[in-house]
Design an enzyme around this catalytic site. Sequence first.
Site, PDB file in Angstrom:
ATOM      1  N   ARG A 119      52.936  39.197  40.241  1.00 52.31           N
ATOM      2  CA  ARG A 119      52.438  38.123  41.108  1.00 52.31           C
ATOM      3  C   ARG A 119      51.340  37.279  40.446  1.00 52.31           C
ATOM      4  NH1 ARG A 119      51.651  42.035  46.282  1.00 52.31           N
ATOM      5  NH2 ARG A 119      51.863  43.625  44.661  1.00 52.31           N
ATOM      6  N   ARG A 179      22.220  27.616  19.994  1.00 47.94           N
ATOM      7  CA  ARG A 179      23.259  28.595  19.645  1.00 47.94           C
ATOM      8  C   ARG A 179      22.681  29.976  19.338  1.00 47.94           C
ATOM      9  NH1 ARG A 179      26.145  25.961  14.931  1.00 47.94           N
ATOM     10  NH2 ARG A 179      27.339  27.900  14.988  1.00 47.94           N
ATOM     11  N   ARG A 232      12.828   9.630  -1.692  1.00 48.82           N
ATOM     12  CA  ARG A 232      13.846   8.647  -1.307  1.00 48.82           C
ATOM     13  C   ARG A 232      13.816   7.531  -2.342  1.00 48.82           C
ATOM     14  NH1 ARG A 232      10.009   7.068   3.683  1.00 48.82           N
ATOM     15  NH2 ARG A 232       8.797   5.483   2.623  1.00 48.82           N
TER      16      ARG A 232
HETATM   17  C1  UD1 Z   1      49.190  49.015  47.513  1.00 46.97           C
HETATM   18  C2  UD1 Z   1      49.505  49.993  48.632  1.00 46.97           C
HETATM   19  C3  UD1 Z   1      49.159  49.322  49.966  1.00 46.97           C
HETATM   20  C4  UD1 Z   1      47.693  48.928  49.958  1.00 46.97           C
HETATM   21  C5  UD1 Z   1      47.358  48.049  48.757  1.00 46.97           C
HETATM   22  C6  UD1 Z   1      45.858  47.873  48.654  1.00 46.97           C
HETATM   23  C7  UD1 Z   1      51.413  51.271  47.778  1.00 46.97           C
HETATM   24  C8  UD1 Z   1      52.849  51.558  47.938  1.00 46.97           C
HETATM   25  N1  UD1 Z   1      50.908  50.342  48.589  1.00 46.97           N
HETATM   26  O1  UD1 Z   1      50.033  47.873  47.687  1.00 46.97           O
HETATM   27  O2  UD1 Z   1      49.426  50.212  51.040  1.00 46.97           O
HETATM   28  O3  UD1 Z   1      47.355  48.266  51.161  1.00 46.97           O
HETATM   29  O4  UD1 Z   1      47.808  48.674  47.538  1.00 46.97           O
HETATM   30  O5  UD1 Z   1      45.498  46.985  47.625  1.00 46.97           O
HETATM   31  O6  UD1 Z   1      50.763  51.905  46.946  1.00 46.97           O
HETATM   32  N2  UD1 Z   1      51.022  50.936  40.050  1.00 46.97           N
HETATM   33  C9  UD1 Z   1      51.331  51.677  38.933  1.00 46.97           C
HETATM   34  N3  UD1 Z   1      52.643  51.910  38.662  1.00 46.97           N
HETATM   35  C10 UD1 Z   1      53.645  51.455  39.433  1.00 46.97           C
HETATM   36  C11 UD1 Z   1      53.322  50.701  40.580  1.00 46.97           C
HETATM   37  C12 UD1 Z   1      51.996  50.458  40.866  1.00 46.97           C
HETATM   38  O7  UD1 Z   1      50.435  52.104  38.195  1.00 46.97           O
HETATM   39  O8  UD1 Z   1      54.811  51.752  39.117  1.00 46.97           O
HETATM   40  C13 UD1 Z   1      49.602  50.674  40.343  1.00 46.97           C
HETATM   41  C14 UD1 Z   1      49.252  49.202  40.252  1.00 46.97           C
HETATM   42  O9  UD1 Z   1      48.816  48.877  38.928  1.00 46.97           O
HETATM   43  C15 UD1 Z   1      48.119  49.083  41.277  1.00 46.97           C
HETATM   44  C16 UD1 Z   1      48.454  50.181  42.298  1.00 46.97           C
HETATM   45  O10 UD1 Z   1      49.345  51.055  41.671  1.00 46.97           O
HETATM   46  O11 UD1 Z   1      46.863  49.365  40.684  1.00 46.97           O
HETATM   47  C17 UD1 Z   1      49.068  49.598  43.569  1.00 46.97           C
HETATM   48  O12 UD1 Z   1      50.260  48.897  43.231  1.00 46.97           O
HETATM   49  P1  UD1 Z   1      50.577  47.429  43.760  1.00 46.97           P
HETATM   50  O13 UD1 Z   1      51.945  47.069  43.321  1.00 46.97           O
HETATM   51  O14 UD1 Z   1      49.470  46.509  43.444  1.00 46.97           O
HETATM   52  O15 UD1 Z   1      50.635  47.735  45.315  1.00 46.97           O
HETATM   53  P2  UD1 Z   1      50.278  46.772  46.529  1.00 46.97           P
HETATM   54  O16 UD1 Z   1      51.504  46.006  46.912  1.00 46.97           O
HETATM   55  O17 UD1 Z   1      49.049  46.023  46.297  1.00 46.97           O
HETATM   56 CA    CA Z   2      47.725  45.739  44.584  1.00 47.39          CA
END
Ligand code: UD1
Ligand code: CA
Length: 449
Positions: free
Chosen positions: A16, A332, A439
């Site tokens: 995103r 600087r 000069r």
């Molecule tokens: C997630 C939560 C949601 C919460 C929100 C808060 C889940 C399913 N949902 O949604 O309930 O309200 O955060 O900000 O967790 N990540 C990995 N590996 C993966 C997928 C994700 O490491 O395969 C990590 C991402 O880097 C991130 C976290 O997990 O730090 C959450 O993933 P993200 O895809 O951002 O979930 P949200 O849709 O924000």
């Molecule tokens: Ca997130």
Amino acid sequence: MKNFSAVILAAGAGTRMKSSLPKVTHKLSGKPLLKWVIDSVASLNPDNIVIVLNRDTEVLEESLSGKNIRIVYQEKLLGSANAVMQAEKVLKNYKDSILVLSGDVPLVRSSTLSSLVKNSKTTGASVTVLAAQVENPFGYGRIIRNGNFLEKIVEEKDAAFAEKQIKEINSGIYCFDENLWKALLKVKPNNIKKEYYITDTISILKKAGKKISLFLIKDSYEIKGINDRTELLQAENILKYKKVEELLSSGVSIVDANNIYVSYDAKIGCDTIIYPGAFIDTGVSIGKNCIIKGTNYIINSQINDSSTILYSYIEGAVIGKKVKIGPFSHIRHGSVLKENVKIGNFSETKKATIAKNSKINHLSYIGDAKIGKDVNIGAGTITCNYDGIKKHQTLIGAKSFIGSNVNFIAPVRIGQNVLVAAGSTITRNVSSGKIVIARANQEVKNKKQ
Ligand code: UD1
Ligand code: CA
């Protein structure tokens, strides 16, 4: 605070953000998102900090070294539950609390995290979810309650219309006990995204008869998640206006808060006035009674009391008391300007120490130089410091007067109280108390008739 370990999830693709850079490297107030989370956790001194990265974020590994930090990799991005699973190899024999955080929730305060861990130990819950009421819950997992009790978490994409109206949201921060690992094995990708969701462990633990609990906070700004650039901008604004409030309440005047940028780590003394146009980046301290007026960019610099900065660019400098800079000066790295120095328009300094009361008022370049006290540098003076290979020093003693348009071919040393005539090109050292004129003589000839 010990007796807990932290797992920070940072492997997500971050699609995103629409960026070629990993999401967690995007900067908030000059500091990468992931570093905000690490700093907040590390200040509590946990037993372990396990960071989950993916192979594209491997490049980050070097910058993440620190006390008790371990990096693990998630080979396939199958969801947040699968990400947490990767930490098991480090924590499988660990029996204390496990705090799980998201690398994209940067504003959470360490005091909130320690309260969450303490609360989960007191209640003995297998999972405690950090949650809050927010104005706009769009995109977050919603907290589904049964009466007063947490039932489950439903993601935006999987939520029914009625569930979408709920304004109580999951922060993405949880405190688990060692039942976490068993619960993770039971998570199924039964959702629209076909991912393994960490949030599903809540209903799994509940079914297994374990205690599940909520920990609510009032300041919902702390749990703002950053998934796209709009949310990044919103977080910047949250931080900026928090900083503005802090500065105002400590006696700093800000004429137009909407038209300045001030980093979270800026230190500014009372009765200093910040006018519109200031960009105060990281690593800046400004003393009392200063005036920062016009479009100024300042980074990694110290400005002492009662100084005035007008329309200038300042990086890596130490500026003494009652100094006047600008308009339109470029100060600087390595510039050290002592008390009461004046640097005027279109003048540049670099690796230059300028002692008390000296003036460089117009159109000069002073680099790799040491200028004594009470020196006047005339308009258009240049230290010719670079021979194409190396940089060389120019030294000018106290009370010397440098006329306009003088070139110093460095290395060169001028003694104290020397008068250098305007238009001179100085190639050899001059001892104290002399007048030097270097000069061409003016010749006046008759024109051919
Ligand atoms: C997630 C939560 C949601 C919460 C929100 C808060 C889940 C399913 N949902 O949604 O309930 O309200 O955060 O900000 O967790 N990540 C990995 N590996 C993966 C997928 C994700 O490491 O395969 C990590 C991402 O880097 C991130 C976290 O997990 O730090 C959450 O993933 P993200 O895809 O951002 O979930 P949200 O849709 O924000
Ligand atoms: Ca997130």
